[in-house]
Motif scaffolding. Sequence first.
Motif, mmCIF file in Angstrom:
data_model
loop_
_atom_site.group_PDB
_atom_site.id
_atom_site.type_symbol
_atom_site.label_atom_id
_atom_site.label_comp_id
_atom_site.label_asym_id
_atom_site.label_seq_id
_atom_site.Cartn_x
_atom_site.Cartn_y
_atom_site.Cartn_z
ATOM 1 N N ILE A 1 0.827 -1.212 0.000
ATOM 2 C CA ILE A 1 0.000 0.000 0.000
ATOM 3 C C ILE A 1 0.866 1.268 0.000
ATOM 4 C CG2 ILE A 1 -1.960 -1.156 1.089
ATOM 5 C CD1 ILE A 1 -1.213 0.497 3.661
ATOM 6 N N GLY A 2 2.175 1.101 -0.151
ATOM 7 C CA GLY A 2 3.073 2.247 -0.247
ATOM 8 C C GLY A 2 3.429 2.879 1.087
ATOM 9 N N GLN A 3 3.262 2.141 2.189
ATOM 10 C CA GLN A 3 3.594 2.653 3.514
ATOM 11 C C GLN A 3 4.387 1.588 4.274
ATOM 12 O OE1 GLN A 3 -0.719 4.382 4.019
ATOM 13 N NE2 GLN A 3 0.676 5.439 5.420
ATOM 14 N N PRO A 4 5.645 1.380 3.853
ATOM 15 C CA PRO A 4 6.437 0.253 4.357
ATOM 16 C C PRO A 4 6.697 0.248 5.867
ATOM 17 C CG PRO A 4 7.788 1.756 3.066
ATOM 18 C CD PRO A 4 6.380 2.189 2.891
ATOM 19 N N THR A 5 6.590 1.376 6.531
ATOM 20 C CA THR A 5 6.816 1.391 7.979
ATOM 21 C C THR A 5 5.517 1.256 8.775
ATOM 22 O OG1 THR A 5 6.716 3.802 8.070
ATOM 23 C CG2 THR A 5 8.897 2.803 7.747
ATOM 24 N N ALA A 6 4.412 1.129 8.104
ATOM 25 C CA ALA A 6 3.107 1.102 8.775
ATOM 26 C C ALA A 6 2.595 -0.311 9.039
ATOM 27 C CB ALA A 6 2.087 1.884 7.948
ATOM 28 N N PHE A 7 3.498 -1.265 9.226
ATOM 29 C CA PHE A 7 3.039 -2.649 9.363
ATOM 30 C C PHE A 7 2.201 -2.887 10.610
ATOM 31 C CE2 PHE A 7 7.464 -2.394 10.664
ATOM 32 C CZ PHE A 7 7.457 -2.947 11.933
ATOM 33 N N ARG A 8 2.415 -2.131 11.687
ATOM 34 C CA ARG A 8 1.558 -2.282 12.870
ATOM 35 C C ARG A 8 0.153 -1.734 12.593
ATOM 36 N NH1 ARG A 8 6.480 -1.218 15.700
ATOM 37 N NH2 ARG A 8 7.062 -3.032 16.946
ATOM 38 N N ALA A 9 0.079 -0.605 11.919
ATOM 39 C CA ALA A 9 -1.228 -0.041 11.554
ATOM 40 C C ALA A 9 -1.945 -0.953 10.560
ATOM 41 C CB ALA A 9 -1.058 1.358 10.964
ATOM 42 N N VAL A 10 -1.194 -1.570 9.662
ATOM 43 C CA VAL A 10 -1.755 -2.523 8.703
ATOM 44 C C VAL A 10 -2.317 -3.731 9.454
ATOM 45 C CG1 VAL A 10 -1.072 -4.209 6.944
ATOM 46 C CG2 VAL A 10 -0.443 -1.806 6.682
ATOM 47 N N ALA A 11 -1.588 -4.229 10.431
ATOM 48 C CA ALA A 11 -2.063 -5.369 11.224
ATOM 49 C C ALA A 11 -3.355 -5.003 11.961
ATOM 50 C CB ALA A 11 -0.990 -5.818 12.208
ATOM 51 N N ASN A 12 -3.402 -3.797 12.494
ATOM 52 C CA ASN A 12 -4.605 -3.337 13.191
ATOM 53 C C ASN A 12 -5.790 -3.251 12.225
ATOM 54 O OD1 ASN A 12 -6.137 -2.339 15.362
ATOM 55 N ND2 ASN A 12 -5.697 -0.239 14.773
ATOM 56 N N ALA A 13 -5.579 -2.682 11.048
ATOM 57 C CA ALA A 13 -6.645 -2.592 10.041
ATOM 58 C C ALA A 13 -7.084 -3.981 9.593
ATOM 59 C CB ALA A 13 -6.163 -1.771 8.842
ATOM 60 N N ASN A 14 -6.125 -4.871 9.463
ATOM 61 C CA ASN A 14 -6.419 -6.250 9.077
ATOM 62 C C ASN A 14 -7.407 -6.878 10.064
ATOM 63 O OD1 ASN A 14 -5.728 -8.318 7.164
ATOM 64 N ND2 ASN A 14 -4.611 -9.360 8.792
ATOM 65 N N GLY A 15 -7.197 -6.644 11.350
ATOM 66 C CA GLY A 15 -8.057 -7.198 12.384
ATOM 67 C C GLY A 15 -9.430 -6.560 12.458
ATOM 68 N N ARG A 16 -9.606 -5.420 11.805
ATOM 69 C CA ARG A 16 -10.900 -4.720 11.822
ATOM 70 C C ARG A 16 -11.702 -4.927 10.533
ATOM 71 N NH1 ARG A 16 -11.171 -1.600 16.298
ATOM 72 N NH2 ARG A 16 -9.217 -0.935 17.234
#
Length: 174
Positions: free
Chosen positions: A114-129
């Motif tokens: 998604i073009g935000q390589p440092t946002a993996f924690r935010a991605v994990a959170n979005a994944n869970g929602r």
Amino acid sequence: MTLYQKVIQTKAGDMLAIANETHLLMLHFINKPTIKDELQIVKQQLNTEILLTSNDILDNLELELNKYFNGKLNSFSTPIMFNFGTPFQQKVWRALCEIPYGETISYKQLAENIGQPTAFRAVANANGRNFLTILVPCHRVIAADGSIGGYSSGIERKELLLEIENNKNNTQCI
């Protein structure tokens, strides 16, 4: 807007599906810990009650889920709509839809996608929602070390979904 609901029995447990007249809006396992909160979000954001009846969208979804769990379907035709979540979460959910059937990627790879390589924690959170379990395949995201990682409906279910998708004996139809 009228909303419809259906409880669908699957090999991984009962699922609750919510749809309007044209799109699936929510699909979760009944015993997901946050399902009551997510139902409340649906009711509040759409300012409507949910009828205790099915419709064509939900009936088609049930057929597709039965085929999926029997290894006979690798791509869903049920139309989905992202009505809930932030723009970032919706961006993550769209990227989840790009992960091919039978493949997995890491949270870090998803963040890069998604073009935000440092946002993996935010991605994990979005994944869970994610409001659309299985159709938006959050189960295809694993930890960077190759371990299964988390799954809001239980690790056993995630393992089952990945096993279904990795079974090379499945008759796969599009």
